[in-house]
Design a protein around this motif. Structure first.
Motif, short mmCIF file in Angstrom:
data_model
loop_
_atom_site.label_atom_id
_atom_site.label_comp_id
_atom_site.label_asym_id
_atom_site.label_seq_id
_atom_site.Cartn_x
_atom_site.Cartn_y
_atom_site.Cartn_z
N SER A 49 73.45 6.14 72.51
CA SER A 49 72.35 5.18 72.68
C SER A 49 71.21 5.72 73.53
O SER A 49 70.07 5.26 73.41
CB SER A 49 72.88 3.89 73.32
N ARG A 51 70.93 4.94 76.51
CA ARG A 51 70.61 3.72 77.24
C ARG A 51 71.62 3.57 78.37
O ARG A 51 72.68 4.22 78.36
CB ARG A 51 70.77 2.49 76.34
N SER A 85 73.31 -4.28 69.40
CA SER A 85 73.37 -3.74 70.77
C SER A 85 74.74 -3.23 71.17
O SER A 85 74.93 -2.84 72.32
CB SER A 85 72.91 -4.82 71.77
N ALA A 115 74.72 -1.89 75.12
CA ALA A 115 73.54 -1.24 75.73
C ALA A 115 72.68 -2.32 76.37
O ALA A 115 72.47 -3.39 75.79
CB ALA A 115 72.75 -0.49 74.67
N ASP A 117 69.16 -3.30 79.08
CA ASP A 117 67.90 -2.84 79.70
C ASP A 117 68.01 -2.94 81.22
O ASP A 117 69.08 -3.22 81.77
CB ASP A 117 66.72 -3.64 79.13
#
Ligand SMILES: CC(C)(COP(=O)(O)OP(=O)(O)OC[C@H]1O[C@@H](n2cnc3c(N)ncnc32)[C@H](O)[C@@H]1OP(=O)(O)O)[C@@H](O)C(=O)NCCC(=O)NCCS
Length: 163
Positions: A49, A51, A85, A115, A117
């Motif tokens: 990812s 991320r 996600s 994943a 933010d």
């Protein structure tokens, strides 16, 4: 959204079982193996990812045979499936007796990573390139596990809401 091959994130890890890794029976403590499994699977999730990722669930974990102190442990891990996600990561574990070289398959695990933010909110991950029949078979099987996991997650959340 780009598509990525599972090969770009596949990872391996080797450990030797030390006294501090063992249980009362001189075998690898299950909790230590889970730590190693989560460690390598999270590497795969991050590499796929690119991320931040968190472990959402350990969906299945079978200890098929024990691993003795002094044995070498091989963990191999790859991604099978993605949703918006989430990523399903598979980990296979083998043990090897160092002197004879005899190897044994000991553990199979599937884990789901989400994943996120910077605020901890789920964000999208790259889709998987499905190049071979094996890729497609793994994706389909993981898709069924994902659907079952979502039903279970909803049930657990509903139960918590009713408390
Ligand atoms: C996992 C987490 C980020 C999900 O956040 P959320 O806002 O509740 O997410 P949503 O309900 O919108 O679900 C987003 C996706 O994740 C999946 N998901 C959510 N929680 C999940 C869990 N615990 N296990 C597996 N999948 C999960 C959902 O099915 C959904 O999948 P989709 O992309 O296919 O639609 C959040 O619950 C969390 O931070 N949990 C703690 C994680 C943690 O601390 N792990 C251990 C240390 S790394």
């Amino acid at each position: 959204m780009e598509r990525k091959s599972w090969k770009e994130s596949a990872s391996q890890l080797q450990r030797i079982v030390l006294p501090e890794d063992t249980n009362l029976f001189n075998s690898l403590y299950g909790g230590r193996l889970v730590e190693w499994i989560d460690n390598i699977a999270s590497i795969v999730a991050i590499k796929h990812s690119r991320r931040r990722t968190v472990t959402g669930s350990i969906d299945s974990l079978f200890f098929l045979s024990s691993i003795r102190m002094g044995y070498i442990v091989y963990l191999t891990s790859r991604i099978n499936f993605t949703t918006h996600s989430t990523m399903e990561i598979e980990v296979d574990v083998e043990s090897e007796e160092g002197i004879t070289g005899e190897r044994r398959f000991t553990t199979k695990a599937y884990l789901t990573y989400v994943a996120i933010d910077e605020e901890g909110k789920p964000i999208s991950v790259p889709e998987l390139l499905l190049e071979t029949d094996d890729d497609r078979k793994r994706f389909e099987e993981a898709s069924a596990r994902s659907a079952a996991r979502k039903v279970l997650l909803k049930k657990i959340r509903d139960e918590i809401d009713q408390r």
